[in-house]
Scaffold this motif. Structure first.
Motif: not given
Length: 374
Positions: A86-110
């Motif tokens: 939720a870093c406030g200086i990152c763009s709103p697009g970043h903050r929206a993508a971070f949770p999805v990317i975190a879920a992808f890391i789990t899904r892909a077994g990274l």
């Protein structure tokens, strides 16, 4: 701007967090003026301020935690992950993508890379958002071992993030304090992220540098264009040209423009942008800025320099001092090295300057000065 991470002591990257923005901007202006106070006749224009939050177009995050519960942010003193989604200086697009990317890391077994034990694969996430809301997602991995799993689960990621235009894996096998390696694997059909700044579109390749604050970068380049138009040079060099921001913006103000940059990826980006815009009077070459200048048979009317924090150095400063270059446009992210370089060029007098606040909540800023030969 307030930040819960800063208040809790979890992240102190933004050293000015919580200070009134008007004071931040005034202090940066004062600092620039103090460093260049020895130069009489320097006309300072009003500083260009930024949005206080959501201004970063690039997020460079360390991946920590576990595959099941990854963190996207930084590491603490012991090498454990601190989540900053939720870093406030990152763009709103970043903050929206971070949770999805975190879920992808789990899904892909990274498996996140563990710094203390030097085990695991996924080191960093580099996420860039364009002015049009498109994303470039780069996973920095220790080896090619997880590449197959990233490719296998990529359709899910693209379904969840339809604005993801470019997805890559960057391979960084060494255990050292750098952000990325040399080898890039592109998974998507698109290999570049269009960065549209007014009437100029730059095509950003994965390993190409681009200014962190899109809105301030646009203001910087437009200001440079206005200053150069007033000079009407026949020829211009853009040294440390990167992806061509200055060169592309001044293309209509000079009879010929040559951009020089060491990064082959950045030159490829600049050339694509030049071709796309049909700018026949602009060309880019890969090479060292100082070596190019010292090896040139003739000097141009105008030289633009936008060096890294260390500045242009005594060799290039000495060449500029001894040359017959009439004007220098110097854009600096470190006013201290700028002041040092100006001392080595007494025949080139600063006549105009402006501060551009590229990095709110920090002590850093960009300053551009126009020099003319005495």
């Amino acid at each position: 701007m307030d930040c819960s991470y800063f208040d809790a002591g979890r992240c102190r990257s933004c050293s000015l967090m919580g200070q009134p923005y008007e004071r931040q901007l005034a202090d940066k202006q004062r600092h620039a003026e103090d460093l260049l106070r020895a130069h009489d006749g320097l006309d300072w224009l009003a500083p260009i301020g930024s949005r206080e939050d959501g201004y970063r177009n690039k997020a460079k995050m360390v991946i920590g935690g576990t595959t099941a519960a990854p963190t996207i942010g930084i590491l603490d003193a012991d090498g454990h992950g601190i989540n900053l989604e939720a870093c406030g200086i990152c763009s709103p697009g970043h903050r929206a993508a971070f949770p999805v990317i975190a879920a992808f890391i789990t899904r892909a077994g990274l498996t996140p890379y563990d710094v203390p034990s030097r085990t695991g694969e996924l080191k960093h996430l580099i996420l860039t958002e364009s002015p049009d809301g498109e994303l470039m997602i780069r996973f920095v991995v220790r080896s090619t071992e997880p590449v197959g799993r990233i490719r296998k689960h990529l359709p899910w990621l693209l379904e969840q993030l339809p604005n993801a235009r470019v997805v890559t894996a960057n391979v960084l096998p060494e255990h050292k304090a750098v952000l990325e390696g040399e080898h890039e694997i592109v998974f998507t059909e698109n290999e570049t992220l269009p960065m549209r700044l007014g009437d100029v579109t730059m095509h950003l390749r994965p390993q190409s540098f681009f200014q962190t604050n899109t809105e301030i970068a646009e203001a910087l380049y437009i200001e440079a264009r206005d200053w150069v138009r007033g000079l009407a040079p026949d020829s211009a060099w853009d040294l440390y040209s990167g992806v061509g921001g200055f060169a592309l913006h001044i293309a209509d103000a000079a009879a010929s423009v040559t951009g020089i940059e060491t990064s082959v990826e950045a030159v490829a980006s600049a050339e694509l942008s030049r071709t796309d815009a049909a700018l026949s009077r602009v060309r880019f070459e890969s090479g060292d800025a100082t070596a190019f200048a010292l090896g040139a048979e003739t000097a141009p009317d105008l030289v633009i320099v936008n060096p890294p924090r260390r500045g242009i150095g005594r060799e290039l400063s000495g060449w500029l001092e001894a040359s017959d270059v009439r004007h220098v446009l110097y854009s600096s992210c470190n006013a201290s090295s700028l002041a040092r370089d100006l001392e080595a060029m007494p025949s080139l007098r600063p006549v105009r300057g402006r501060v551009f606040d590229m990095f709110p909540q920090t002590t850093h800023f960009e300053v551009m000065v126009l020099l003319e030969r005495v």
